[in-house]
Write a protein that holds these residues in place. Structure first.
Motif, PDB file in Angstrom:
ATOM      1  N   UNK A 101     156.150  58.258 -32.657  1.00 26.98           N
ATOM      2  CA  UNK A 101     154.729  58.351 -32.331  1.00 26.98           C
ATOM      3  C   UNK A 101     154.172  59.747 -32.487  1.00 26.98           C
ATOM      4  N   UNK A 102     154.964  60.779 -32.163  1.00 33.02           N
ATOM      5  CA  UNK A 102     154.477  62.149 -32.241  1.00 33.02           C
ATOM      6  C   UNK A 102     154.511  62.705 -33.662  1.00 33.02           C
ATOM      7  N   UNK A 103     155.272  62.062 -34.557  1.00 39.58           N
ATOM      8  CA  UNK A 103     155.274  62.505 -35.946  1.00 39.58           C
ATOM      9  C   UNK A 103     154.057  61.912 -36.645  1.00 39.58           C
ATOM     10  N   UNK A 104     153.806  62.314 -37.862  1.00 39.54           N
ATOM     11  CA  UNK A 104     152.627  61.806 -38.551  1.00 39.54           C
ATOM     12  C   UNK A 104     152.452  62.435 -39.912  1.00 39.54           C
ATOM     13  N   UNK A 121     140.221  72.986 -44.346  1.00 45.56           N
ATOM     14  CA  UNK A 121     140.645  72.559 -43.008  1.00 45.56           C
ATOM     15  C   UNK A 121     142.061  71.991 -43.018  1.00 45.56           C
ATOM     16  N   UNK A 122     142.566  71.752 -41.811  1.00 48.38           N
ATOM     17  CA  UNK A 122     143.817  71.028 -41.600  1.00 48.38           C
ATOM     18  C   UNK A 122     143.483  69.701 -40.936  1.00 48.38           C
ATOM     19  N   UNK A 123     144.000  68.616 -41.504  1.00 48.03           N
ATOM     20  CA  UNK A 123     143.842  67.291 -40.908  1.00 48.03           C
ATOM     21  C   UNK A 123     145.226  66.797 -40.508  1.00 48.03           C
ATOM     22  N   UNK A 124     145.401  66.504 -39.216  1.00 48.09           N
ATOM     23  CA  UNK A 124     146.679  66.031 -38.697  1.00 48.09           C
ATOM     24  C   UNK A 124     146.477  64.649 -38.092  1.00 48.09           C
ATOM     25  N   UNK A 125     147.213  63.650 -38.595  1.00 44.86           N
ATOM     26  CA  UNK A 125     147.091  62.273 -38.113  1.00 44.86           C
ATOM     27  C   UNK A 125     148.440  61.810 -37.594  1.00 44.86           C
ATOM     28  N   UNK A 126     148.667  61.862 -36.249  1.00 38.58           N
ATOM     29  CA  UNK A 126     149.927  61.362 -35.697  1.00 38.58           C
ATOM     30  C   UNK A 126     150.002  59.849 -35.815  1.00 38.58           C
ATOM     31  N   UNK A 127     151.216  59.313 -35.788  1.00 31.21           N
ATOM     32  CA  UNK A 127     151.384  57.859 -35.879  1.00 31.21           C
ATOM     33  C   UNK A 127     150.751  57.145 -34.693  1.00 31.21           C
ATOM     34  N   UNK A 128     150.768  57.798 -33.534  1.00 31.13           N
ATOM     35  CA  UNK A 128     150.109  57.259 -32.351  1.00 31.13           C
ATOM     36  C   UNK A 128     149.124  58.299 -31.829  1.00 31.13           C
ATOM     37  N   UNK A 129     147.874  57.939 -31.758  1.00 29.68           N
ATOM     38  CA  UNK A 129     146.881  58.878 -31.259  1.00 29.68           C
ATOM     39  C   UNK A 129     145.812  59.182 -32.295  1.00 29.68           C
ATOM     40  N   UNK A 130     144.835  59.959 -31.871  1.00 32.15           N
ATOM     41  CA  UNK A 130     143.701  60.288 -32.723  1.00 32.15           C
ATOM     42  C   UNK A 130     144.028  61.438 -33.668  1.00 32.15           C
ATOM     43  N   UNK A 131     143.325  61.462 -34.779  1.00 33.16           N
ATOM     44  CA  UNK A 131     143.486  62.542 -35.748  1.00 33.16           C
ATOM     45  C   UNK A 131     142.899  63.841 -35.191  1.00 33.16           C
ATOM     46  N   UNK A 132     143.486  64.943 -35.597  1.00 34.77           N
ATOM     47  CA  UNK A 132     143.009  66.268 -35.193  1.00 34.77           C
ATOM     48  C   UNK A 132     142.578  67.012 -36.450  1.00 34.77           C
ATOM     49  N   UNK A 163     159.723  55.196 -24.643  1.00 35.72           N
ATOM     50  CA  UNK A 163     159.589  56.656 -24.616  1.00 35.72           C
ATOM     51  C   UNK A 163     160.239  57.276 -25.844  1.00 35.72           C
ATOM     52  N   UNK A 164     161.389  56.724 -26.264  1.00 37.28           N
ATOM     53  CA  UNK A 164     162.073  57.228 -27.448  1.00 37.28           C
ATOM     54  C   UNK A 164     161.249  57.018 -28.708  1.00 37.28           C
ATOM     55  N   UNK A 165     160.650  55.835 -28.821  1.00 36.00           N
ATOM     56  CA  UNK A 165     159.804  55.558 -29.983  1.00 36.00           C
ATOM     57  C   UNK A 165     158.616  56.509 -30.014  1.00 36.00           C
ATOM     58  N   UNK A 166     157.997  56.730 -28.837  1.00 40.03           N
ATOM     59  CA  UNK A 166     156.865  57.637 -28.790  1.00 40.03           C
ATOM     60  C   UNK A 166     157.286  59.063 -29.130  1.00 40.03           C
ATOM     61  N   UNK A 213     151.730  65.985 -46.660  1.00 41.80           N
ATOM     62  CA  UNK A 213     153.053  65.443 -46.374  1.00 41.80           C
ATOM     63  C   UNK A 213     153.002  64.455 -45.232  1.00 41.80           C
ATOM     64  N   UNK A 214     154.105  63.745 -45.045  1.00 44.75           N
ATOM     65  CA  UNK A 214     154.179  62.720 -44.014  1.00 44.75           C
ATOM     66  C   UNK A 214     155.383  62.899 -43.123  1.00 44.75           C
ATOM     67  N   UNK A 215     155.762  61.848 -42.379  1.00 47.93           N
ATOM     68  CA  UNK A 215     156.887  61.952 -41.447  1.00 47.93           C
ATOM     69  C   UNK A 215     158.213  62.098 -42.181  1.00 47.93           C
ATOM     70  N   UNK A 216     159.092  62.877 -41.616  1.00 46.12           N
ATOM     71  CA  UNK A 216     160.473  62.989 -42.084  1.00 46.12           C
ATOM     72  C   UNK A 216     161.167  61.669 -41.766  1.00 46.12           C
ATOM     73  N   UNK A 217     162.021  61.180 -42.671  1.00 47.83           N
ATOM     74  CA  UNK A 217     162.651  59.872 -42.461  1.00 47.83           C
ATOM     75  C   UNK A 217     163.461  59.820 -41.171  1.00 47.83           C
ATOM     76  N   UNK A 218     163.944  60.978 -40.702  1.00 49.88           N
ATOM     77  CA  UNK A 218     164.736  61.000 -39.474  1.00 49.88           C
ATOM     78  C   UNK A 218     163.898  60.611 -38.260  1.00 49.88           C
TER      79      UNK A 218
END
Length: 274
Positions: A62-65, A73-84, A55-58, A29-34
């Motif tokens: 930025x924190x969604x992804x 495994x679980x792969x998490x890729x935020x919009x800003x930052x490195x994948x986990x 700050x609001x954008x981040x 899944x990806x980011x919620x449109x909200x």
């Protein structure tokens, strides 16, 4: 035997993390449109301050992804930052915390991962809960040994989605989430709408069909099916269906009944036994 994972269901954004041998997708899944809407509104409101819009954008975008939960495994890729990337074994030692208001799923423990504003956050929640109790089998065949179809269990005003495994003498039902009372859910939603409050059900959705597709290709199907059934509390419905009819497009609607409880599903006619 063929354990090469298919790439047709592997999301494009995760091509940098190619599937491993025997790895299959459980949920994605990806980011919620909200996330985009809230980031835009906060930025627009605080535009004169220059710094706060960033700050609001981040915070909201930025924190969604995007997430990809697999049998490994679980792969998490935020919009800003490195994948986990969190291996399956590590997931078992972490606590899963769910916040329905911001559609967030958090992992706490030795590893901390925060995944807010998620589309399909319930599927991620259910998939994580399943992996913490179940070790998916390594597929050994490209030909499934089971016939699987999505299904609904109806008991009065209660509904429960899930999947069925079609057997020669009946079907076995695997629930995807707890039962829900349609009347109470609809009533609560209407009251919330009148009060201006958005109501969201707080239930995990287990990816049962994806799990069963792995079981269907295991070396020993029955033990794996029993193990998954014990975790999900599957039900065996024996005997012939009480109703069976054409659902169009080469499909058949099947209905089983036990007292006031009905199990109904639509399946390609070609999958029906003999």
């Amino acid at each position: 035997m063929d354990s090469t994972p298919p790439t047709s269901d592997w999301p494009t954004w995760a091509k940098a993390f190619p599937p491993q041998e025997g790895e299959h997708v459980l949920a994605t899944g990806g980011p919620w449109f909200m996330a985009y809407f809230l980031a835009f509104m906060v930025s627009l409101t605080l535009l004169p301050t220059v710094v706060f819009p960033l700050l609001g954008i981040w915070f909201f975008w930025g924190r969604s992804g995007k997430f990809l939960l697999t049998s490994h495994r679980l792969i998490w890729k935020p919009n800003l930052g490195k994948a986990v990337i969190v291996p399956r074994d590590a997931l078992r030692s972490l606590d899963v915390d769910v916040g329905p208001r911001l559609r967030s799923v958090q992992l706490r423990g030795e590893r901390k991962v925060s995944m807010p504003l998620l589309w399909k956050y319930k599927q991620l929640w259910g998939g994580l809960a399943l992996l913490q109790q179940w070790k998916p089998p390594a597929p050994t065949s490209s030909t499934p040994a089971l016939k699987v179809a999505s299904a609904w269990l109806v008991s009065g005003m209660e509904l429960q989605p899930g999947a069925v495994v079609i057997e020669s003498n009946g079907v076995r039902f695997f629930p995807a989430e707890p039962r829900a009372n349609v009347a109470s859910e609809a009533g609560a939603a209407l009251v919330g709408l009148a009060l201006g409050v958005t109501r969201r059900t707080h239930r995990a959705q287990v990816p049962v069909e994806a799990a069963l597709s792995l079981v269907a290709r295991a070396e020993a199907v029955e033990p794996e099916l029993d193990a998954l059934g014990l975790i999900l509390r599957s039900e065996l419905w024996q005997g012939p269906p009480v109703a069976q009819g054409n659902a169009g497009a080469g499909r058949t609607r099947m209905t089983y009944q036990q007292g006031k409880r009905k199990l109904t599903f639509v399946v390609p006619t070609a999958l029906l036994p003999g």
